[in-house]
Scaffold this motif. Sequence first.
Motif, PDB file in Angstrom:
ATOM      1  N   GLN A   1      24.223  22.718  30.346  1.00  0.00           N
ATOM      2  CA  GLN A   1      25.268  23.533  29.756  1.00  0.00           C
ATOM      3  C   GLN A   1      25.590  24.698  30.695  1.00  0.00           C
ATOM      4  OE1 GLN A   1      26.878  22.773  27.113  1.00  0.00           O
ATOM      5  NE2 GLN A   1      28.117  24.616  26.818  1.00  0.00           N
ATOM      6  N   VAL A   2      26.866  24.920  30.897  1.00  0.00           N
ATOM      7  CA  VAL A   2      27.308  26.008  31.764  1.00  0.00           C
ATOM      8  C   VAL A   2      27.755  27.183  30.901  1.00  0.00           C
ATOM      9  CG1 VAL A   2      28.997  26.728  33.484  1.00  0.00           C
ATOM     10  CG2 VAL A   2      28.045  24.414  33.564  1.00  0.00           C
ATOM     11  N   MET A   3      27.297  28.358  31.252  1.00  0.00           N
ATOM     12  CA  MET A   3      27.769  29.573  30.590  1.00  0.00           C
ATOM     13  C   MET A   3      28.538  30.412  31.589  1.00  0.00           C
ATOM     14  SD  MET A   3      24.749  30.811  28.027  1.00  0.00           S
ATOM     15  CE  MET A   3      25.814  32.130  27.486  1.00  0.00           C
ATOM     16  N   LEU A   4      29.667  30.936  31.142  1.00  0.00           N
ATOM     17  CA  LEU A   4      30.521  31.749  31.997  1.00  0.00           C
ATOM     18  C   LEU A   4      30.734  33.099  31.338  1.00  0.00           C
ATOM     19  CD1 LEU A   4      33.229  29.021  32.750  1.00  0.00           C
ATOM     20  CD2 LEU A   4      31.286  29.655  34.188  1.00  0.00           C
ATOM     21  N   VAL A   5      30.548  34.157  32.109  1.00  0.00           N
ATOM     22  CA  VAL A   5      30.721  35.506  31.577  1.00  0.00           C
ATOM     23  C   VAL A   5      31.651  36.286  32.494  1.00  0.00           C
ATOM     24  CG1 VAL A   5      29.602  37.665  30.927  1.00  0.00           C
ATOM     25  CG2 VAL A   5      28.433  35.477  30.532  1.00  0.00           C
ATOM     26  N   GLU A   6      32.800  36.676  31.937  1.00  0.00           N
ATOM     27  CA  GLU A   6      33.769  37.441  32.716  1.00  0.00           C
ATOM     28  C   GLU A   6      33.474  38.933  32.619  1.00  0.00           C
ATOM     29  OE1 GLU A   6      36.236  34.144  30.587  1.00  0.00           O
ATOM     30  OE2 GLU A   6      34.663  35.574  30.067  1.00  0.00           O
ATOM     31  N   SER A   7      33.886  39.655  33.642  1.00  0.00           N
ATOM     32  CA  SER A   7      33.799  41.116  33.634  1.00  0.00           C
ATOM     33  C   SER A   7      34.929  41.668  34.491  1.00  0.00           C
ATOM     34  CB  SER A   7      32.441  41.602  34.149  1.00  0.00           C
ATOM     35  OG  SER A   7      32.231  41.170  35.476  1.00  0.00           O
ATOM     36  N   GLY A   8      35.137  42.967  34.386  1.00  0.00           N
ATOM     37  CA  GLY A   8      36.186  43.602  35.174  1.00  0.00           C
ATOM     38  C   GLY A   8      37.392  43.991  34.376  1.00  0.00           C
ATOM     39  N   ALA A   9      37.277  43.906  33.065  1.00  0.00           N
ATOM     40  CA  ALA A   9      38.404  44.280  32.200  1.00  0.00           C
ATOM     41  C   ALA A   9      38.793  45.731  32.442  1.00  0.00           C
ATOM     42  CB  ALA A   9      38.013  44.099  30.748  1.00  0.00           C
ATOM     43  N   GLY A  10      40.074  46.014  32.218  1.00  0.00           N
ATOM     44  CA  GLY A  10      40.464  47.394  32.367  1.00  0.00           C
ATOM     45  C   GLY A  10      41.933  47.639  32.168  1.00  0.00           C
ATOM     46  N   LEU A  11      42.246  48.921  32.225  1.00  0.00           N
ATOM     47  CA  LEU A  11      43.624  49.391  32.134  1.00  0.00           C
ATOM     48  C   LEU A  11      44.040  49.846  33.525  1.00  0.00           C
ATOM     49  CD1 LEU A  11      46.171  50.470  30.643  1.00  0.00           C
ATOM     50  CD2 LEU A  11      44.872  52.571  30.226  1.00  0.00           C
ATOM     51  N   VAL A  12      45.164  49.364  33.986  1.00  0.00           N
ATOM     52  CA  VAL A  12      45.635  49.707  35.318  1.00  0.00           C
ATOM     53  C   VAL A  12      47.132  49.963  35.261  1.00  0.00           C
ATOM     54  CG1 VAL A  12      45.984  47.298  35.962  1.00  0.00           C
ATOM     55  CG2 VAL A  12      45.598  49.005  37.747  1.00  0.00           C
ATOM     56  N   ALA A  14      50.974  49.777  36.569  1.00  0.00           N
ATOM     57  CA  ALA A  14      51.793  48.789  37.282  1.00  0.00           C
ATOM     58  C   ALA A  14      51.787  49.111  38.769  1.00  0.00           C
ATOM     59  CB  ALA A  14      53.213  48.792  36.738  1.00  0.00           C
ATOM     60  N   GLY A  15      51.594  48.062  39.558  1.00  0.00           N
ATOM     61  CA  GLY A  15      51.489  48.237  40.998  1.00  0.00           C
ATOM     62  C   GLY A  15      50.069  48.375  41.491  1.00  0.00           C
ATOM     63  N   GLY A  16      49.155  48.564  40.570  1.00  0.00           N
ATOM     64  CA  GLY A  16      47.762  48.743  40.932  1.00  0.00           C
ATOM     65  C   GLY A  16      47.024  47.425  41.086  1.00  0.00           C
ATOM     66  N   SER A  17      45.703  47.538  41.287  1.00  0.00           N
ATOM     67  CA  SER A  17      44.865  46.368  41.525  1.00  0.00           C
ATOM     68  C   SER A  17      43.669  46.370  40.597  1.00  0.00           C
ATOM     69  CB  SER A  17      44.378  46.353  42.980  1.00  0.00           C
ATOM     70  OG  SER A  17      45.454  46.257  43.883  1.00  0.00           O
ATOM     71  N   LEU A  18      43.135  45.180  40.407  1.00  0.00           N
ATOM     72  CA  LEU A  18      41.952  44.999  39.572  1.00  0.00           C
ATOM     73  C   LEU A  18      41.256  43.731  40.045  1.00  0.00           C
ATOM     74  CD1 LEU A  18      40.873  46.595  37.069  1.00  0.00           C
ATOM     75  CD2 LEU A  18      41.974  44.851  35.644  1.00  0.00           C
ATOM     76  N   ARG A  19      39.931  43.739  39.993  1.00  0.00           N
ATOM     77  CA  ARG A  19      39.199  42.525  40.346  1.00  0.00           C
ATOM     78  C   ARG A  19      38.369  42.054  39.156  1.00  0.00           C
ATOM     79  NH1 ARG A  19      34.567  41.354  44.947  1.00  0.00           N
ATOM     80  NH2 ARG A  19      33.251  42.455  43.436  1.00  0.00           N
ATOM     81  N   LEU A  20      38.577  40.806  38.797  1.00  0.00           N
ATOM     82  CA  LEU A  20      37.788  40.179  37.739  1.00  0.00           C
ATOM     83  C   LEU A  20      36.674  39.358  38.366  1.00  0.00           C
ATOM     84  CD1 LEU A  20      40.628  38.885  35.374  1.00  0.00           C
ATOM     85  CD2 LEU A  20      39.504  41.123  35.396  1.00  0.00           C
ATOM     86  N   SER A  21      35.555  39.319  37.656  1.00  0.00           N
ATOM     87  CA  SER A  21      34.425  38.505  38.091  1.00  0.00           C
ATOM     88  C   SER A  21      34.058  37.535  36.984  1.00  0.00           C
ATOM     89  CB  SER A  21      33.215  39.387  38.408  1.00  0.00           C
ATOM     90  OG  SER A  21      33.497  40.308  39.434  1.00  0.00           O
ATOM     91  N   CYS A  22      33.515  36.407  37.378  1.00  0.00           N
ATOM     92  CA  CYS A  22      33.025  35.417  36.424  1.00  0.00           C
ATOM     93  C   CYS A  22      31.675  34.918  36.922  1.00  0.00           C
ATOM     94  CB  CYS A  22      34.006  34.274  36.289  1.00  0.00           C
ATOM     95  SG  CYS A  22      33.403  32.893  35.292  1.00  0.00           S
ATOM     96  N   ASN A  74      29.087  31.413  46.246  1.00  0.00           N
ATOM     97  CA  ASN A  74      28.130  30.466  45.680  1.00  0.00           C
ATOM     98  C   ASN A  74      26.717  31.053  45.633  1.00  0.00           C
ATOM     99  OD1 ASN A  74      30.115  28.555  45.267  1.00  0.00           O
ATOM    100  ND2 ASN A  74      29.715  27.485  47.191  1.00  0.00           N
ATOM    101  N   ALA A  75      26.403  31.922  46.555  1.00  0.00           N
ATOM    102  CA  ALA A  75      25.069  32.525  46.572  1.00  0.00           C
ATOM    103  C   ALA A  75      24.857  33.407  45.340  1.00  0.00           C
ATOM    104  CB  ALA A  75      24.883  33.332  47.846  1.00  0.00           C
ATOM    105  N   LYS A  76      25.935  34.020  44.867  1.00  0.00           N
ATOM    106  CA  LYS A  76      25.846  34.870  43.673  1.00  0.00           C
ATOM    107  C   LYS A  76      26.260  34.135  42.412  1.00  0.00           C
ATOM    108  CE  LYS A  76      26.611  39.218  46.140  1.00  0.00           C
ATOM    109  NZ  LYS A  76      27.457  40.444  46.251  1.00  0.00           N
ATOM    110  N   ASN A  77      26.645  32.878  42.568  1.00  0.00           N
ATOM    111  CA  ASN A  77      27.100  32.086  41.420  1.00  0.00           C
ATOM    112  C   ASN A  77      28.244  32.780  40.685  1.00  0.00           C
ATOM    113  OD1 ASN A  77      25.767  29.574  41.314  1.00  0.00           O
ATOM    114  ND2 ASN A  77      25.287  29.870  39.154  1.00  0.00           N
ATOM    115  N   THR A  78      29.144  33.350  41.448  1.00  0.00           N
ATOM    116  CA  THR A  78      30.222  34.153  40.876  1.00  0.00           C
ATOM    117  C   THR A  78      31.563  33.800  41.523  1.00  0.00           C
ATOM    118  OG1 THR A  78      28.686  35.976  40.432  1.00  0.00           O
ATOM    119  CG2 THR A  78      31.035  36.506  40.468  1.00  0.00           C
ATOM    120  N   VAL A  79      32.584  33.754  40.698  1.00  0.00           N
ATOM    121  CA  VAL A  79      33.951  33.566  41.176  1.00  0.00           C
ATOM    122  C   VAL A  79      34.735  34.829  40.846  1.00  0.00           C
ATOM    123  CG1 VAL A  79      34.746  32.443  39.057  1.00  0.00           C
ATOM    124  CG2 VAL A  79      35.926  32.001  41.206  1.00  0.00           C
ATOM    125  N   TYR A  80      35.675  35.168  41.708  1.00  0.00           N
ATOM    126  CA  TYR A  80      36.430  36.397  41.569  1.00  0.00           C
ATOM    127  C   TYR A  80      37.934  36.111  41.489  1.00  0.00           C
ATOM    128  CZ  TYR A  80      32.022  38.225  43.402  1.00  0.00           C
ATOM    129  OH  TYR A  80      30.694  38.519  43.597  1.00  0.00           O
TER     130      TYR A  80
END
Length: 124
Positions: A1-12, A14-22, A74-80
Amino acid sequence: QVMLVESGAGLVQAGGSLRLSCAASGRTLSSLTMGWFRQAPEKEREFVSAISRGSGTTNYADSVQGRFIISRDNAKNTVYLQMNSLKSDDAAVYYCAARDGNILMRTRNAYDYWGQGTQVTVSS
C-alpha cells in the motif's frame, strides 16, 4: 500500500511562487509514476502534471506549461511541484497521485493512490 502526504499549502499573492511536496511511503518512489491534480470549488478534479518513474519524462496541462515544474527526488521518496507566476485560476486543492505503470497519464482513473490534498490560495 502506498501512502502519499502533501505539504506546502499556503496563501500567495498573484505572481508569486509556491512549492508543493509529496512524500511517499510504502513503496520506493522510483517504482511509481507520479502526478499532480487540482480541484477548485465546484469544478472537476483536473490534471496538472506528471513525471514518469523511469526516465523522468514530464507532462503538463496547457494551463500551467511554462510556469510549473514537476520533479522527483527518489532518494527522499518525494515529488515536488514548483509553481511560479501564480494566477487566481491556480487556486485549488492540489492532490498528489501515483500509479504503477510507466506511461504518463492525464486521467484520474489511471492513478492508483492519492494523497489527502493541500490547499493553495492565490490573492489578487
